[in-house]
Design a protein around this motif. Structure first.
Motif, PDB file in Angstrom:
ATOM      1  N   ARG A 304    -132.986  93.991   6.816  1.00 57.66           N
ATOM      2  CA  ARG A 304    -133.229  94.900   7.938  1.00 57.66           C
ATOM      3  C   ARG A 304    -132.380  96.178   7.882  1.00 57.66           C
ATOM      4  NH1 ARG A 304    -136.132  94.214  12.413  1.00 57.66           N
ATOM      5  NH2 ARG A 304    -136.430  92.000  11.975  1.00 57.66           N
ATOM      6  N   PRO A 305    -131.111  96.127   7.402  1.00 57.72           N
ATOM      7  CA  PRO A 305    -130.336  97.377   7.332  1.00 57.72           C
ATOM      8  C   PRO A 305    -130.982  98.469   6.487  1.00 57.72           C
ATOM      9  CG  PRO A 305    -128.885  95.495   7.118  1.00 57.72           C
ATOM     10  CD  PRO A 305    -130.274  94.967   7.071  1.00 57.72           C
ATOM     11  N   ILE A 306    -131.785  98.085   5.514  1.00 61.05           N
ATOM     12  CA  ILE A 306    -132.499  99.093   4.709  1.00 61.05           C
ATOM     13  C   ILE A 306    -133.970  99.078   5.131  1.00 61.05           C
ATOM     14  CG2 ILE A 306    -130.925  99.162   2.750  1.00 61.05           C
ATOM     15  CD1 ILE A 306    -132.656  97.059   1.379  1.00 61.05           C
ATOM     16  N   ARG A 310    -137.352  97.955   3.184  1.00 59.29           N
ATOM     17  CA  ARG A 310    -137.237  96.501   3.326  1.00 59.29           C
ATOM     18  C   ARG A 310    -138.420  95.772   2.692  1.00 59.29           C
ATOM     19  NH1 ARG A 310    -138.401  93.153   8.106  1.00 59.29           N
ATOM     20  NH2 ARG A 310    -139.032  95.068   9.120  1.00 59.29           N
TER      21      ARG A 310
END
Length: 349
Positions: A304-306, A310
């Motif tokens: 999720r951070p990217i 993703r």
């Protein structure tokens, strides 16, 4: 006369390789049981280790997908039927709870009373679908089941007076068992994994039963199964009904957890994800279905951070795993044996 000691000649060739492989496999069951023990301990301890309800909710989602994967594994992994409309049974189980435990129709049945209905309705629809279409095979069966899944979704989307259409049904009753309300994520988490455990036990017993062995015979060679007297059509209907009943359980758990259902939760993409779970983990394998479900639920959350990339990484990892482990991450013994035999037959040719 003293018996002479006969020295066995040194083994070479395929026999020696087979014995070496058996020797390497001797320790595999212990490793697997240890892995399952660690996984079970993590499942029990997760609510205590989680720093927020978000992690517990992800665990609940993983548990629901495990139940779905176990059910689809009966149809695809055990019986060899390609079902791409499995999400329809999931939707039926969820909407049964929405109809019978919400202000939508003013009916507020208790959860334990709705549960058997949510199991039976998808099972009945599974049989009704199977009666005309299970004489088909392969791609034709996949296309028909895909169409069935889309038909159910379109009915739910267009029957406004019954299903409230795309707006869905909200304010579903909280799950309440004999006065004990599963109002917190932690309580609901344990309820979901109680049904996961029941599903594992049931499918394990099914796989070792006469029906399970008959399903395996149909998967390997349907004509040979008919020749030895198996009623293949009846056995396929049982597989569809059993798989659909698992989807019904997952549906009522999903509806009780979300407190809201709508047709958008039951698209064709959900069927594809569930199918990917059992393919990734290993068709016909209970641990494989569990592992595949956990990975494909957790992987998008980890990435999720990217968010912008993703799904790209998600797809690349799936392709990498399937090219390196085509039998799945945790294949069943039967499936592994089939692939080895097929590979050896290909080399001989």
């Amino acid at each position: 006369m003293a018996a002479e000691r006969i020295e066995s000649p040194p083994q070479s060739g395929p026999l020696s390789r087979a014995n070496a492989a058996l020797g390497r496999a001797a320790g595999i069951p212990a490793v697997r049981y240890a892995a399952l023990g660690v996984l079970a301990a993590l499942v029990v301890a997760l609510p205590f280790m989680a720093g927020s309800n978000y992690i517990i909710r992800v665990g609940i989602t993983a548990g629901i997908y495990i139940i779905l994967s176990l059910g689809l594994n009966i149809v695809v992994g055990y019986c060899g039927l390609l079902d791409l409309g499995y999400v329809a049974f999931y939707a039926l189980g969820a909407y049964v709870y929405a109809f019978l435990a919400s202000p939508h129709f003013g009916v507020h049945w208790p959860w334990f009373a709705v549960l058997p209905i949510s199991i039976m309705v998808p099972a009945i629809f599974g049989v009704l679908l199977g009666i005309p279409v299970l004489r088909l095979r392969g791609d034709y069966l996949a296309i028909v089941t895909l169409g069935f899944g889309e038909i159910i979704r379109l009915f739910l989307n267009n029957l406004d007076r019954v299903t409230n259409g795309p707006k869905g049904i909200a304010n579903l009753d909280k799950v309440n068992l004999f006065g004990f309300q599963f109002s917190t994520p932690t309580r609901y988490y344990y309820l979901v994994f109680f049904f996961v455990l029941l599903g594992i036990v049931a499918i394990r017993r099914l796989g070792r039963s006469r029906i399970g062995r008959a399903w395996g015979a149909i998967r390997e060679d349907q004509e040979a199964a008919k020749a030895i007297g198996l009623n293949t059509h009846s056995l396929k209907l049982r597989a569809f009904a059993m798989g659909a009943s698992f989807a019904g359980i997952a549906g009522i758990l999903f509806a009780g957890f979300q407190g809201f259902v709508s047709p958008e939760s039951f698209t064709f993409g959900e069927s594809v994800i569930i199918f990917c779970m059992i393919t990734l983990g290993g068709m016909g394998s209970i641990p494989g279905a569990i592992l595949g479900s956990i990975i494909l639920v957790l992987l998008p959350e980890v990435l999720r951070p990217i968010a912008d990339y993703r799904m790209l990484f998600y797809g690349l990892l799936l392709v990498l795993v399937m090219t390196q482990r085509p039998q799945g991450l945790w294949p069943s013994k039967q499936r592994r044996r089939e692939l080895v035999e097929a590979d050896e037959a290909g080399r001989e040719q």
